[in-house]
Design an enzyme around this catalytic site. Sequence first.
Site, short mmCIF file in Angstrom:
data_model
loop_
_atom_site.label_atom_id
_atom_site.label_comp_id
_atom_site.label_asym_id
_atom_site.label_seq_id
_atom_site.Cartn_x
_atom_site.Cartn_y
_atom_site.Cartn_z
N ASP A 114 -22.80 1.35 -2.05
CA ASP A 114 -21.43 1.82 -2.29
C ASP A 114 -20.73 0.98 -3.35
OD1 ASP A 114 -22.20 3.35 -0.18
OD2 ASP A 114 -20.67 2.64 1.22
N SER A 156 0.84 -1.19 0.00
CA SER A 156 0.00 0.00 0.00
C SER A 156 0.88 1.24 0.00
CB SER A 156 -0.89 0.02 1.25
OG SER A 156 -1.31 1.34 1.50
N GLU A 184 -17.17 -7.32 2.27
CA GLU A 184 -17.17 -6.34 3.37
C GLU A 184 -18.02 -6.83 4.53
OE1 GLU A 184 -17.69 -2.25 2.16
OE2 GLU A 184 -17.11 -1.51 4.14
N LEU A 226 -16.72 8.74 2.04
CA LEU A 226 -16.79 8.74 0.57
C LEU A 226 -16.51 7.34 0.02
CD1 LEU A 226 -15.13 12.20 -0.09
CD2 LEU A 226 -17.53 11.62 0.19
P1 ADP Z 1 -14.78 4.92 4.17
O1 ADP Z 1 -15.30 3.81 3.34
O2 ADP Z 1 -15.83 5.86 4.64
O3 ADP Z 1 -13.64 5.67 3.51
P2 ADP Z 1 -14.02 2.75 5.89
O4 ADP Z 1 -13.60 2.70 7.30
O5 ADP Z 1 -15.20 1.95 5.47
O6 ADP Z 1 -14.18 4.28 5.51
O7 ADP Z 1 -12.81 2.24 4.98
C1 ADP Z 1 -11.52 2.82 5.14
C2 ADP Z 1 -10.47 1.72 5.12
O8 ADP Z 1 -10.33 1.20 3.77
C3 ADP Z 1 -9.08 2.22 5.47
O9 ADP Z 1 -8.88 2.26 6.85
C4 ADP Z 1 -8.21 1.18 4.79
O10 ADP Z 1 -8.15 0.00 5.58
C5 ADP Z 1 -8.98 0.85 3.52
N1 ADP Z 1 -8.49 1.68 2.41
C6 ADP Z 1 -9.16 2.62 1.72
N2 ADP Z 1 -8.42 3.19 0.78
C7 ADP Z 1 -7.21 2.59 0.85
C8 ADP Z 1 -5.97 2.74 0.14
N3 ADP Z 1 -5.83 3.64 -0.83
N4 ADP Z 1 -4.94 1.93 0.49
C9 ADP Z 1 -5.08 1.02 1.47
N5 ADP Z 1 -6.20 0.85 2.18
C10 ADP Z 1 -7.26 1.61 1.89
MG MG Z 2 -16.66 2.32 4.01
#
Ligand code: ADP
Ligand code: MG
Length: 394
Positions: free
Chosen positions: A180, A74, A168, A133
Amino acid sequence: MPATSQDLTLDVIRERFQELFGHAPEIIVRAPGRVNLIGEHTDYNDGFVFPAAIDRHVLMAASRRNDPQIRAFSMNFQQASTFALDRIDRVAEGPERWSNYLRAVAWALQQEGLPVQGLNCVVQGNVPLGAGLSSSAAMLVAAGLLMTAATGIDVERVRLALIAQRAEREFVGVNVGIMDQFISALGQKDHALLIDTRALTCEAVPLPASGVRIVIADTNKKRGLVDSEYNTRRAECEQAVHLLRAYLPGITALRDVDAEALQRHARALPETVLRRARHVVTENARTLESVNALKAGDIARFGALMNASHESLKIDYEVSCSELDAMVDAARSVEGVYGARMTGAGFGGCTVSLVAAEAIETFLQVVPERYRQATGLQATIYVTAAAQGAERLL
Ligand code: ADP
Ligand code: MG
């Protein structure tokens, strides 16, 4: 051709992939985050939602491996994670938790009887994490597209969304609706999607080609209560259906109840449950009406329905908070704002406003300042446009 931010990100992820694995990626995919324009807390009532994909996304680059493992990196977390495909464990805590979204999709594909191939993989995204988002759906849908592309399987998009939702729900452990993943997989540029969450069908509705922008404002208020309150609301909706079924035997969800029928049987419901049901029933009607308004070119009516949605979420559904209300008030104080409402589950997170293009500059000056005066918090504003859903770029 001038470089867009997407091209720049592509170059960066390619370079990083080459550095980490010593060869170029074979596959690159992209999946967007989303914003819901109207239709809130309706998806778990079999109802209608009207989201758009946004021009922020998760990119994944990959090459195939000869062994059954996924070695992922990542760029956002600057963290590697490796897992074997024959025994996919969930990461309970620590810096590799982001990889649960990859693990979840590999697991869900296997549950569906689809093959999953070993991969080297780099992930990078610009959907803000945890801001509402849906960076999580962007991760899941990108992973689903990547892993099926790697085995040469063309999975139909609604199925891709369902696999991401299952991932999920059952692997990550978050009880999400289908909105989503659906919009991330099926979004269309310059359109919002009217999604029927019962039939799992959708209609792409064009947004005004020019002159109107979607503006997201993050309250930066941590979403504290959201899990327990979300479950309470779900239970209250189920209770409403249970009680109304004595009078309306055909119903299986609040989707099946209209405002007139609810009014007729209002005395069957405890006061709080009635208000929850009233939100869902009127929100479904507002969502359908807003689509008609948009098709008729009546942006003012669309905005008025967004405003009414917020009031209903605030008063009847009680999922707003002072920060969301302050942001909505600040947005509505700007001339050229057609409508503003909270978006997402509530108790913090973001608002969405429909704003005339010529009012954007004023919005950017006025709204964060008024919001700061009211709450002491800093707003983060994203001016976005409706983007294309997930796609393979290489
Ligand atoms: P939201 O969907 O509102 O942004 P969530 O808690 O459902 O919040 O999801 C966020 C999580 O998704 C992060 O904590 C991470 O684990 C994962 N995630 C999202 N984008 C990335 C990314 N670009 N790289 C790695 N993990 C990601
Ligand atoms: Mg989410």
